[in-house]
Design a protein around this motif. Structure first.
Motif, PDB file in Angstrom:
ATOM      1  N   GLU A 128     -40.158  16.439  -1.335  1.00 55.92           N
ATOM      2  CA  GLU A 128     -41.435  16.756  -1.960  1.00 55.92           C
ATOM      3  C   GLU A 128     -41.982  18.096  -1.475  1.00 55.92           C
ATOM      4  N   TYR A 129     -42.742  18.731  -2.347  1.00 54.01           N
ATOM      5  CA  TYR A 129     -43.492  19.924  -1.977  1.00 54.01           C
ATOM      6  C   TYR A 129     -44.838  19.479  -1.412  1.00 54.01           C
ATOM      7  N   ILE A 130     -45.387  20.258  -0.482  1.00 59.21           N
ATOM      8  CA  ILE A 130     -46.678  19.959   0.124  1.00 59.21           C
ATOM      9  C   ILE A 130     -47.601  21.149  -0.134  1.00 59.21           C
ATOM     10  N   LEU A 131     -48.796  20.866  -0.630  1.00 61.79           N
ATOM     11  CA  LEU A 131     -49.813  21.899  -0.837  1.00 61.79           C
ATOM     12  C   LEU A 131     -51.020  21.527   0.014  1.00 61.79           C
ATOM     13  N   TYR A 132     -51.448  22.472   0.878  1.00 58.27           N
ATOM     14  CA  TYR A 132     -52.603  22.210   1.723  1.00 58.27           C
ATOM     15  C   TYR A 132     -53.433  23.479   1.883  1.00 58.27           C
ATOM     16  N   ASP A 133     -54.674  23.308   2.327  1.00 62.53           N
ATOM     17  CA  ASP A 133     -55.573  24.429   2.579  1.00 62.53           C
ATOM     18  C   ASP A 133     -55.303  24.939   3.990  1.00 62.53           C
ATOM     19  N   GLY A 134     -54.806  26.170   4.092  1.00 61.93           N
ATOM     20  CA  GLY A 134     -54.475  26.747   5.387  1.00 61.93           C
ATOM     21  C   GLY A 134     -55.659  27.348   6.121  1.00 61.93           C
ATOM     22  N   ASP A 135     -56.859  27.270   5.538  1.00 64.29           N
ATOM     23  CA  ASP A 135     -58.052  27.847   6.159  1.00 64.29           C
ATOM     24  C   ASP A 135     -58.975  26.722   6.625  1.00 64.29           C
ATOM     25  N   LEU A 136     -59.171  26.603   7.932  1.00 63.10           N
ATOM     26  CA  LEU A 136     -60.021  25.543   8.478  1.00 63.10           C
ATOM     27  C   LEU A 136     -61.494  25.945   8.535  1.00 63.10           C
ATOM     28  N   SER A 137     -61.803  27.191   8.190  1.00 63.70           N
ATOM     29  CA  SER A 137     -63.206  27.615   8.156  1.00 63.70           C
ATOM     30  C   SER A 137     -63.747  27.366   6.748  1.00 63.70           C
ATOM     31  N   SER A 138     -64.656  28.168   6.278  1.00 65.83           N
ATOM     32  CA  SER A 138     -65.296  27.918   4.991  1.00 65.83           C
ATOM     33  C   SER A 138     -64.511  28.454   3.799  1.00 65.83           C
ATOM     34  N   GLY A 139     -63.434  29.184   4.031  1.00 68.33           N
ATOM     35  CA  GLY A 139     -62.663  29.758   2.929  1.00 68.33           C
ATOM     36  C   GLY A 139     -61.640  28.787   2.370  1.00 68.33           C
ATOM     37  N   PHE A 140     -60.800  29.313   1.498  1.00 74.50           N
ATOM     38  CA  PHE A 140     -59.721  28.516   0.914  1.00 74.50           C
ATOM     39  C   PHE A 140     -58.464  29.372   0.873  1.00 74.50           C
ATOM     40  N   ASN A 141     -57.406  28.901   1.500  1.00 73.81           N
ATOM     41  CA  ASN A 141     -56.130  29.602   1.535  1.00 73.81           C
ATOM     42  C   ASN A 141     -55.027  28.600   1.210  1.00 73.81           C
ATOM     43  N   PRO A 142     -54.681  28.444  -0.083  1.00 74.58           N
ATOM     44  CA  PRO A 142     -53.651  27.458  -0.438  1.00 74.58           C
ATOM     45  C   PRO A 142     -52.288  27.851   0.128  1.00 74.58           C
ATOM     46  N   VAL A 143     -51.617  26.888   0.727  1.00 76.88           N
ATOM     47  CA  VAL A 143     -50.291  27.098   1.302  1.00 76.88           C
ATOM     48  C   VAL A 143     -49.344  26.099   0.651  1.00 76.88           C
ATOM     49  N   LEU A 144     -48.237  26.612   0.124  1.00 77.49           N
ATOM     50  CA  LEU A 144     -47.212  25.757  -0.482  1.00 77.49           C
ATOM     51  C   LEU A 144     -46.035  25.658   0.477  1.00 77.49           C
ATOM     52  N   PHE A 145     -45.719  24.438   0.861  1.00 78.11           N
ATOM     53  CA  PHE A 145     -44.606  24.167   1.765  1.00 78.11           C
ATOM     54  C   PHE A 145     -43.467  23.574   0.944  1.00 78.11           C
ATOM     55  N   GLU A 146     -42.324  24.240   0.924  1.00 83.27           N
ATOM     56  CA  GLU A 146     -41.165  23.752   0.181  1.00 83.27           C
ATOM     57  C   GLU A 146     -40.340  22.825   1.050  1.00 83.27           C
ATOM     58  N   PRO A 147     -39.707  21.815   0.448  1.00 81.41           N
ATOM     59  CA  PRO A 147     -38.902  20.895   1.237  1.00 81.41           C
ATOM     60  C   PRO A 147     -37.755  21.629   1.928  1.00 81.41           C
ATOM     61  N   PRO A 148     -37.522  21.322   3.203  1.00 85.42           N
ATOM     62  CA  PRO A 148     -36.409  21.965   3.905  1.00 85.42           C
ATOM     63  C   PRO A 148     -35.064  21.465   3.389  1.00 85.42           C
ATOM     64  N   SER A 149     -34.015  22.222   3.668  1.00 83.33           N
ATOM     65  CA  SER A 149     -32.681  21.851   3.186  1.00 83.33           C
ATOM     66  C   SER A 149     -32.027  20.779   4.052  1.00 83.33           C
ATOM     67  N   ARG A 150     -32.619  20.457   5.199  1.00 88.66           N
ATOM     68  CA  ARG A 150     -32.064  19.408   6.058  1.00 88.66           C
ATOM     69  C   ARG A 150     -33.207  18.622   6.691  1.00 88.66           C
ATOM     70  N   ASN A 151     -32.871  17.520   7.332  1.00 88.81           N
ATOM     71  CA  ASN A 151     -33.893  16.679   7.966  1.00 88.81           C
ATOM     72  C   ASN A 151     -34.566  17.437   9.096  1.00 88.81           C
ATOM     73  N   GLU A 152     -35.877  17.486   9.069  1.00 87.35           N
ATOM     74  CA  GLU A 152     -36.647  18.181  10.098  1.00 87.35           C
ATOM     75  C   GLU A 152     -37.929  17.414  10.382  1.00 87.35           C
ATOM     76  N   LYS A 153     -38.572  17.759  11.475  1.00 93.37           N
ATOM     77  CA  LYS A 153     -39.882  17.207  11.823  1.00 93.37           C
ATOM     78  C   LYS A 153     -40.852  18.379  11.943  1.00 93.37           C
ATOM     79  N   TYR A 154     -42.057  18.209  11.365  1.00 92.82           N
ATOM     80  CA  TYR A 154     -43.086  19.246  11.353  1.00 92.82           C
ATOM     81  C   TYR A 154     -44.396  18.665  11.850  1.00 92.82           C
ATOM     82  N   ASN A 155     -45.249  19.537  12.376  1.00 94.84           N
ATOM     83  CA  ASN A 155     -46.588  19.146  12.807  1.00 94.84           C
ATOM     84  C   ASN A 155     -47.627  19.994  12.098  1.00 94.84           C
ATOM     85  N   PHE A 156     -48.733  19.340  11.665  1.00 90.70           N
ATOM     86  CA  PHE A 156     -49.916  20.086  11.284  1.00 90.70           C
ATOM     87  C   PHE A 156     -50.559  20.517  12.596  1.00 90.70           C
ATOM     88  N   GLU A 157     -50.766  21.829  12.772  1.00 87.16           N
ATOM     89  CA  GLU A 157     -51.366  22.350  13.990  1.00 87.16           C
ATOM     90  C   GLU A 157     -52.400  23.416  13.655  1.00 87.16           C
TER      91      GLU A 157
END
Length: 112
Positions: free
Chosen positions: A72-101
């Motif tokens: 799956e693709y993931i779309l999230y707001d990369g701006d934690l302040s008052s703005g909006f910065n859409p970020v599109l995350f494409e599925p990796p080609s292999r099994n991986e682990k990711y963290n929202f940080e």
């Protein structure tokens, strides 16, 4: 001889179908290609995921929780302040682990 081969293939196909039925979402994502995302923030993260057959789903990931994804693709707001910065995350080609940080006012998906 052909009849025995046909029976073996049918048995094999049946076992393969049953194998993934018994697995959790996390276990199936590891075996069929996928990735995990863990929320390492103190706040919940709202985001969207989508794949071709399933459409778009709005999701919320609570602090400390992990979600398994297949392809799956993931779309999230990369701006934690008052703005909006859409970020599109494409599925990796292999099994991986990711963290929202958090990095300053930015929300990032980083590989573990």
């Amino acid at each position: 001889m052909k009849n025995n081969d046909k029976n073996t293939n049918t048995f094999s196909d049946s076992c393969n179908n049953d194998l993934f039925f018994e697995l959790s979402d996390y276990e199936a994502s590891i075996n069929s290609g996928g990735f995990d995302i863990t929320n390492n923030l103190n706040n919940k993260v709202n985001y969207y995921s989508w794949d071709e057959p399933g459409g778009i789903k709005k999701r919320t990931l609570q602090p400390g929780k992990t979600q398994a994804f297949k392809n799956e693709y993931i779309l999230y707001d990369g701006d934690l302040s008052s703005g909006f910065n859409p970020v599109l995350f494409e599925p990796p080609s292999r099994n991986e682990k990711y963290n929202f940080e958090r990095d300053g006012n930015d929300l990032e998906l980083n590989i573990v």
